[in-house]
Design an enzyme around this catalytic site. Structure first.
Site, PDB file in Angstrom:
ATOM      1  N   VAL A 301       0.841  -1.207   0.000  1.00  0.00           N
ATOM      2  CA  VAL A 301       0.000   0.000   0.000  1.00  0.00           C
ATOM      3  C   VAL A 301       0.871   1.251   0.000  1.00  0.00           C
ATOM      4  O   VAL A 301       0.594   2.242  -0.684  1.00  0.00           O
ATOM      5  CB  VAL A 301      -0.935  -0.011   1.225  1.00  0.00           C
ATOM      6  CG1 VAL A 301      -1.696   1.304   1.333  1.00  0.00           C
ATOM      7  CG2 VAL A 301      -1.903  -1.174   1.134  1.00  0.00           C
ATOM      8  N   ILE A 304       2.260   2.205  -3.442  1.00  0.00           N
ATOM      9  CA  ILE A 304       1.341   2.722  -4.465  1.00  0.00           C
ATOM     10  C   ILE A 304       1.235   4.236  -4.339  1.00  0.00           C
ATOM     11  O   ILE A 304       0.911   4.755  -3.265  1.00  0.00           O
ATOM     12  CB  ILE A 304      -0.052   2.082  -4.308  1.00  0.00           C
ATOM     13  CG1 ILE A 304       0.047   0.571  -4.534  1.00  0.00           C
ATOM     14  CG2 ILE A 304      -1.039   2.699  -5.275  1.00  0.00           C
ATOM     15  CD1 ILE A 304      -1.214  -0.179  -4.194  1.00  0.00           C
ATOM     16  N   ASP A 348      -5.937  23.140 -41.349  1.00  0.00           N
ATOM     17  CA  ASP A 348      -6.774  23.645 -42.429  1.00  0.00           C
ATOM     18  C   ASP A 348      -6.154  24.946 -42.947  1.00  0.00           C
ATOM     19  O   ASP A 348      -5.325  25.562 -42.268  1.00  0.00           O
ATOM     20  CB  ASP A 348      -8.190  23.885 -41.893  1.00  0.00           C
ATOM     21  CG  ASP A 348      -9.192  24.167 -43.000  1.00  0.00           C
ATOM     22  OD1 ASP A 348      -8.896  23.842 -44.170  1.00  0.00           O
ATOM     23  OD2 ASP A 348     -10.260  24.714 -42.710  1.00  0.00           O
ATOM     24  N   ASP A 731     -13.136  23.071 -38.873  1.00  0.00           N
ATOM     25  CA  ASP A 731     -14.229  23.928 -38.430  1.00  0.00           C
ATOM     26  C   ASP A 731     -15.593  23.480 -38.938  1.00  0.00           C
ATOM     27  O   ASP A 731     -16.620  23.911 -38.429  1.00  0.00           O
ATOM     28  CB  ASP A 731     -13.988  25.380 -38.868  1.00  0.00           C
ATOM     29  CG  ASP A 731     -13.744  25.495 -40.373  1.00  0.00           C
ATOM     30  OD1 ASP A 731     -13.845  24.473 -41.080  1.00  0.00           O
ATOM     31  OD2 ASP A 731     -13.443  26.606 -40.838  1.00  0.00           O
ATOM     32  N   ASP A 735     -15.141  17.998 -41.018  1.00  0.00           N
ATOM     33  CA  ASP A 735     -13.892  17.765 -40.286  1.00  0.00           C
ATOM     34  C   ASP A 735     -14.084  16.896 -39.046  1.00  0.00           C
ATOM     35  O   ASP A 735     -13.100  16.423 -38.466  1.00  0.00           O
ATOM     36  CB  ASP A 735     -13.279  19.108 -39.854  1.00  0.00           C
ATOM     37  CG  ASP A 735     -12.908  19.985 -41.039  1.00  0.00           C
ATOM     38  OD1 ASP A 735     -12.378  19.432 -42.014  1.00  0.00           O
ATOM     39  OD2 ASP A 735     -13.161  21.196 -40.987  1.00  0.00           O
TER      40      ASP A 735
END
Length: 840
Positions: A301, A304, A348, A731, A735
Site C-alpha cells: 500500500v 502505491i 486547415d 471547423d 472535419d
C-alpha cells in the site's frame, strides 16, 4: 446512387424510375419508404450511464489504487484505528471519483457531436407528387422524389439538379467542405466519376443552403446514404475505437511494472522473514506468518502512489487555465498532455493559416494607349498597378502605386480608379456593417463582392469628400458604408443581368441625371472579349483598345493568375437614356476599367509559427478543400515549401529553383506557383495511390488539396500507424471524423457546433499561431507531470527498498546501506540538506 453526377438527366430518371413532370405517386412513395426507410439521420442508442462510469475504472493503475484503498481500510480496522481507517481510503476514492467525472463528461461531449448533426436537417421540403407541388416533411422523402429548391432553403436530401429556373443557382456548402465561398451549380454532367464533392457542381447536398436562384432536382440519396449521413457513420466508427493518449499509455505501462515490482518485493519481505515466524513475541507460527503478511501488505500500500491521479489531474487543470489565456479553450484534460507530445500538425488553410477575409491586393488600370516607340517594349508604360493595403474588412487601407511604392494622395481623383470604385459599389449585392460589441467590421454577402465593397470604400470619393480627415472623423457605423451610400444616392439601380456560367459575368443598369450606364464585372477573358475601348488615367476618357494593349493586359492577367490571385475585370457602357432594362446583348462594346487581384491573405504571424514548429521537430501539413494552386501559393508564402533551403528539406527548394530557372529559360508556360516536387498532392491523386505510396505521401507531403472527409481521416490513420502524435484542425461538419480520429482535435471558435463537440480544444481566435503557443505550453505541462510522477514513484519505491533492506540488513555492510538510502532520497527529489522537497 453514388455516381449520379456522372450520368445524364435521362439516365438518372430512368434508373430511379421517376417522372420529371409528375413526380412519384403517393402509392409509389409508400412502397419506396419500406425499402429505403425515412429520410432521417438515426440517433444511435446512448450508452447507459452506469456503463460510462464503469468504463472510467477499467484501468490497471486505477484498479491498483482501489485495491490499495480496500486493503488500507481492512488493515486499519484490524489495527483498531477507528475512524482513521477511513481517511486514506476515502481520499483515494474521492480522487478516483473526480477523475471518473472528468471522463464521463468527455464521453458525453463526444456523443453530442453526433447529435448536433441532426440540427442540419431540413424540416420540410417542396415536393412534386402526383403532378402537384406541395410542402411535406423532409423525413418523407424517398429516392426518385422531385424537389424544388429556392433561396434560403436548406436542402432536404442529396439531389441531382436537372432544371435551373434563372440565370444562376448557388449553394453554400461550407458545412461539408469548409470553404466559405458558395458554389455555382449547373445541370451539366461531370465526367470525372471520382470527383471530389466540391467539384460535383450538378449535385446539391443535404444540410447545405441555397444562397441564390431557384432549381429543381431529383433525390438520389436519403438518410444515411447522404453525404452528411456518411459523415455521421464515420464519426460513429471513430467513437468505437479506443485510442489512449501518450501519457495514459505510459501510466498503463508504469502500472504493470509497478504491480509486478510490488509483488516481488513484498513477497521477498515475507519470505526472508520466515525464520521469525516462530518468534515467541508473535504467539505462534501462524500468528507470526500473519504478522509479516500484514507488513508485506502495508509495504504494498505504501508503494502505491495514491496521489498520482490527483497530481496528474491538477497539473492538467492548471494547464487549461494557462492555455485559455492563449486563446486555446481545452475541452478535455487529456488534450493538454497530448499537445505536449504532438509531432505532426495537420492544419486547415481557410481561416487558420489565412485570415478567411477575401481582400483586393492588386489593381491594374490603363494609364495610356499612346506610347512613344522607344517605350513600347515595357508594359509599365501602358499600365499602372496599385497595391492595396489592409487584410481585413476595415475600409482604411492605403492605395500605393507599385512603381514608386508611394501612397496615392487622392485615389478617387484618378479617372480609372474613380470609375472602378463606382462599378464596385453598384455592381454589388453585399454590405458591410460595424459591430460595436466586437469592435470589428462584419460582412454580409459573397466574399468577392465584399472585397470589392471594401476596395470602393478605400478609394474614397472625388474632390473634398475623399480627404483622409473627412472620412476618418466619421462614426465607424457610418464609415462602413459611407461611399457605397453616396454612390447609391448618385445612381439609381434599374435592373440586373444575373451571372451565369456561360457568360461568366454579371451587369447592373444604373441611371444618373437621365443617363443610363451599364456596369459589368466578370472573368477577365469574358470581359476582354467584349471590350472595344478602355478608360485611361492620363486623359480620363475612353480610348480604342489596340491589339498590342490587349496582349499586354492579358499577359498581366496571367501574371496575377500565376500568383494564385482571384482576378476580376470591371467594365462599363453608356446606353441610350430611355433604356429601362438590360439584356445579355447589351454587354457588347464595353469600356474596360481595369482588373483587380484578390486573395485570402495568410496571417502574418503564421510564417514565424511554422519556423518555430520546424525548430521544435514538429511537422506542419496543410490539408484543405481549396484548389491545388491556391493551396500551394499560401503554403509557399508561409514557408511550408522550405523556401531558400531554410527548412528541414533544403534540397527540395534548391531543386524547385533549378526547375523554375530551366522552365523560364526554355520559355515554358507557368500555370502556378512551382512547389517543390513530391510535396503536394490532391485528394484524387491520393485515391489513386497504392498503400505504400499513400504511406510515403503521408510522411513527406506538405500540402493536401481538394480533399474530402475520408482523405483527412485516412491521413490521420496513416500518420498514427507510424507512431506520430497527430493534431488535426477543422471547423466544418466534414472535419468532425478526422477531429475525433486524431490524437488531438482542434476546432475553430467560428466553426460549427459539431466540430466543437468533436474536438478536444477550441481556438477562440482561429489562429494557427495559437496552436503553436498551446503546443509549447503542453510540452511544459507534460514535462512537469513527468517530474511529479518521477518524484512520487522513486520516493515510494525507495521507501519499500529501504524497508526491505532494513529487514534483511545482516546481509549488507552498514556503509552500503547509508549510501543506498542517500541515493534513494536524492533520486526521490528530497533535498535533505534544505529540509524541503523539490524537483530532482
Amino acid at each position: 446512387m453514388e455516381d449520379a453526377h456522372a450520368k445524364t438527366i435521362a439516365e438518372v430518371f430512368a434508373q430511379l424510375r421517376a417522372n420529371p413532370g409528375e413526380g412519384l405517386s403517393s402509392r409509389e412513395v409508400k412502397r419506396r419508404r419500406k425499402i429505403w426507410g425515412t429520410n432521417e439521420l438515426p440517433c444511435r442508442p446512448k450508452k447507459p450511464f452506469w456503463k460510462l462510469i464503469l468504463k472510467q475504472f477499467d484501468d490497471l493503475l486505477v484498479k491498483i489504487l482501489i485495491a490499495a484503498a480496500v486493503i488500507s481500510f481492512f488493515l486499519g480496522v484490524a489495527n483498531d484505528e477507528g475512524s482513521y481507517a477511513l481517511v486514506e481510503p476515502g481520499v483515494i476514492l474521492i480522487i478516483l471519483v473526480a477523475n471518473a467525472s472528468v471522463g464521463v463528461l468527455t464521453e458525453t461531449n463526444a456523443a453530442k457531436a453526433i447529435e448536433e448533426l441532426g440540427s442540419y436537417q431540413a424540416d420540410v421540403a417542396t415536393i412534386l407528387r402526383d403532378g402537384n407541388l406541395g410542402v411535406f416533411p423532409s423525413a418523407e422523402l424517398v429516392p426518385g422524389d422531385v424537389v424544388e429548391l429556392a433561396v434560403g432553403d436548406r436542402i432536404p436530401a442529396d439531389v441531382r439538379l436537372w432544371n435551373m429556373k434563372g440565370s444562376s443557382f448557388r449553394v453554400d456548402q461550407a458545412l461539408l467542405t469548409g470553404e466559405s465561398d458558395s458554389v455555382l451549380k449547373s445541370v451539366e454532367v461531370i465526367s470525372t466519376v471520382r470527383a471530389v464533392l466540391q467539384d460535383k457542381t450538378c449535385m446539391a447536398y443535404s444540410g447545405t443552403v441555397v444562397t441564390a436562384g431557384r432549381a429543381r432536382g431529383v433525390v438520389v440519396g436519403t438518410g444515411m446514404r447522404t453525404a452528411i449521413g456518411k459523415i455521421q457513420d464515420a464519426m460513429s466508427s471513430v467513437d468505437n475505437t479506443d485510442d489512449t493518449t501518450p501519457l495514459k499509455r505510459k501510466l498503463d505501462e508504469f502500472g504493470t511494472v509497478l504491480s509486478k515490482l510490488i509483488a516481488v518485493i513484498c513477497g521477498l519481505v515475507w519470505i526472508v522473514n520466515i525464520g521469525h515466524f516462530s518468534d515467541p513475541a508473535h504467539g505462534g507460527m501462524l500468528r507470526g506468518a500473519v504478522h509479516y503478511l500484514k507488513i508485506a501488505v502495508a509495504l504494498a500500500v505504501a508503494a502505491i502512489p495514491e496521489g498520482l491521479p490527483a497530481v496528474v489531474t491538477t497539473c492538467l487543470a492548471l494547464g487549461t487555465r494557462k492555455m485559455a489565456k492563449q486563446n486555446a479553450i481545452v475541452r478535455t484534460l487529456s488534450a493538454v498532455e497530448t499537445l505536449g507530445c504532438t509531432s505532426v500538425i495537420c492544419s486547415d488553410k481557410t481561416g487558420t493559416v489565412t485570415t478567411n477575409i477575401m481582400t483586393v491586393s492588386r489593381v491594374c488600370v490603363v494609364n495610356s494607349v499612346e506610347i512613344s516607340v522607344e517605350n513600347q517594349s515595357s508594359p509599365a508604360n501602358y499600365l499602372t498597378e496599385y497595391k492595396v493595403a489592409g487584410n481585413s474588412y476595415a475600409p482604411d487601407g492605403k492605395i500605393l502605386e507599385i512603381l514608386t511604392d508611394k501612397p496615392v494622395d487622392r485615389p478617387a481623383n484618378l479617372a480609372s480608379l474613380l470609375h472602378f470604385a463606382i462599378c464596385s459599389s453598384l455592381c454589388n449585392e453585399s454590405s458591410l456593417s460595424y459591430d460595436r460589441t466586437t469592435g470589428s467590421f462584419k460582412k454580409i454577402g459573397e466574399s468577392t463582392e465584399v472585397a470589392l465593397r471594401v476596395l470602393a470604400e478605400k478609394i474614397g470619393l472625388p474632390g473634398f469628400d475623399n480627404m483622409t480627415r473627412a472620412l476618418t472623423h466619421l462614426d465607424m457605423e457610418e464609415r462602413a458604408t459611407y461611399c457605397a451610400t453616396y454612390w447609391r444616392g448618385q445612381f439609381e439601380r434599374v435592373c440586373t443581368v444575373e451571372f451565369d456560367r456561360d457568360r461568366k459575368m454579371m451587369s447592373v443598369l444604373a441611371k444618373r441625371k437621365g443617363q443610363s450606364i451599364l456596369f459589368t464585372k466578370g472573368s477577365p477573358e469574358a470581359i476582354m472579349r467584349r471590350c472595344t475601348q478602355v478608360l485611361t488615367n492620363s486623359k480620363g476618357v475612353a480610348e480604342p483598345i489596340t491589339s498590342q494593349l490587349r496582349e499586354i493586359l492579358m499577359e498581366k492577367y496571367q501574371t496575377y493568375a500565376r500568383k494564385s490571385l482571384r482576378v476580376l475585370a470591371l467594365a462599363m457602357r453608356p446606353l441610350i437614356s430611355e433604356q429601362d432594362c438590360a439584356c445579355v446583348e447589351d454587354e457588347d462594346g464595353l469600356t474596360l476599367l481595369g482588373f483587380c487581384g484578390m486573395v485570402d491573405p495568410p496571417r502574418p504571424e503564421v510564417k514565424k509559427a511554422v519556423d518555430v514548429c520546424r525548430g521544435a521537430g514538429i511537422r506542419v501539413v496543410m490539408v484543405t478543400g481549396d484548389n491545388k494552386l491556391t493551396a500551394e501559393a499560401v503554403a509557399n508564402h508561409v514557408g511550408l515549401d522550405d523556401v531558400m533551403g531554410g527548412g528541414s528539406h533544403p534540397t527540395t527548394s534548391i531543386l524547385a529553383r533549378k526547375m523554375t530557372a530551366e522552365a523560364a529559360a526554355a520559355g515554358l508556360p507557368m500555370t502556378g506557383i512551382l512547389f517543390p516536387p513530391k510535396k503536394s498532392c490532391t485528394g484524387q491523386d491520393f485515391d489513386k495511390m497504392d498503400l505504400q505510396a499513400q504511406n510515403d505521401a503521408a510522411l513527406s507531403m506538405s500540402v493536401f488539396s481538394r480533399v474530402e472527409p475520408q482523405h483527412k481521416t485516412r491521413l490521420v490513420e496513416l500518420l498514427k500507424a507510424h507512431g506520430q502524435v497527430v493534431a488535426m484542425t477543422g471547423d466544418g461538419v466534414n472535419d468532425a471524423p478526422a477531429l475525433r480520429r486524431a490524437d488531438i482535435g482542434i476546432a475553430m471558435g467560428s466553426g460549427t457546433a459539431v466540430a466543437k463537440h468533436a474536438a478536444d480544444i477550441v481556438l477562440a481566435d482561429d489562429n494557427f499561431a495559437s496552436i503553436v503557443t498551446a503546443v509549447a505550453e503542453g510540452r511544459a505541462i507534460f514535462n512537469n507531470t513527468k517530474q511529479f510522477v518521477r518524484y512520487m514513484v522513486s520516493s515510494n519505491i525507495g521507501e519499500i527498498l529501504a524497508f526491505a533492506l532494513f529487514f534483511y540488513r545482516p546481509l549488507f555492510h552498514q556503509r552500503f546501506l547509508n549510501t543506498f538510502f542517500d541515493c534513494i532520497l536524492w533520486r526521490g527529489g528530497l533535498h535533505i540538506h534544505s529540509g524541503c522537497p523539490g524537483y530532482a
